[in-house]
Enzyme design. Sequence first.
Site, PDB file in Angstrom:
ATOM      1  N   ILE A 154       1.014  -0.909  -0.250  1.00  0.00           N
ATOM      2  CA  ILE A 154       0.348   0.372  -0.564  1.00  0.00           C
ATOM      3  C   ILE A 154       1.188   1.101   0.209  1.00  0.00           C
ATOM      4  CG2 ILE A 154      -0.519  -0.251   2.444  1.00  0.00           C
ATOM      5  CD1 ILE A 154      -3.262   1.189   1.552  1.00  0.00           C
ATOM      6  N   CYS A 155       0.315   2.550  -0.766  1.00  0.00           N
ATOM      7  CA  CYS A 155       1.391   3.515  -0.724  1.00  0.00           C
ATOM      8  C   CYS A 155       2.412   3.639  -0.979  1.00  0.00           C
ATOM      9  CB  CYS A 155       0.779   3.855   0.632  1.00  0.00           C
ATOM     10  SG  CYS A 155       1.475   6.368   1.014  1.00  0.00           S
ATOM     11  N   HIS A 156       3.804   4.000  -0.528  1.00  0.00           N
ATOM     12  CA  HIS A 156       5.031   3.878  -1.249  1.00  0.00           C
ATOM     13  C   HIS A 156       5.737   1.731  -1.129  1.00  0.00           C
ATOM     14  CE1 HIS A 156       4.604   8.076  -0.574  1.00  0.00           C
ATOM     15  NE2 HIS A 156       5.287   8.409  -1.167  1.00  0.00           N
ATOM     16  N   GLY A 157       4.849   1.482  -0.613  1.00  0.00           N
ATOM     17  CA  GLY A 157       4.984  -0.091  -0.215  1.00  0.00           C
ATOM     18  C   GLY A 157       5.846  -0.542  -1.616  1.00  0.00           C
ATOM     19  N   TRP A 208       7.342   0.045  -3.779  1.00  0.00           N
ATOM     20  CA  TRP A 208       8.948   1.106  -4.293  1.00  0.00           C
ATOM     21  C   TRP A 208      10.293  -0.379  -4.094  1.00  0.00           C
ATOM     22  CZ3 TRP A 208       9.963   6.132  -1.723  1.00  0.00           C
ATOM     23  CH2 TRP A 208      10.249   7.228  -2.677  1.00  0.00           C
TER      24      TRP A 208
END
Length: 185
Positions: A112-115, A117
């Site tokens: 989720i979100c920046h995960g 990367w």
Amino acid sequence: MGSELQGKTIAILAADGVERVELEQPRGALYGAGARSDLLSIHPGEIQARQFDMVSAGTFPVDRQVSDANVDDYDALLLPGGTVNPDQLRMNADAVGFVKAFVATGKPVAAICHGPWTLVEADVVRGRRFTSWPSVRTDLRNAGAEVVDEEVVIDGQFTTSRSPADLPAFCRAIVEQFAGAPVSR
């Protein structure tokens, strides 16, 4: 309390700077469905959580260092966000190696979100459909992923969401996706 995840153990990989709500709410949903979880990190002790990346939001105890973890011990992998957290993970060879090896098993992975990367760094997004926080989307595209702006995206073993605003849908989706995985061990 549900039992759709009874007998399953979920690896949660996070480091200092994890967005508290993105670890806490999914972990609670998994626990509520009967799963166990281990918080893996790049150092022992505790990791520092954040709220909106800027505000200190307490700590979480680390269950095991990722360098000592074995993908065969886990039924699914959760990658919460926060800007600093996945940035640290993607610079750590043990974390990236664990993610790459986990994806190779075919077991479910949620981010989720920046995960995502860390998934980019592990070179496992090519040809897959993902969503994420807007600033991560260019990295996903450059790594060969198809990027969409949707609340939850499920593509094979991957489940992704954009932000904390998507947590209710994300939590429902990961319980469903993780329930479909065979139990390890």
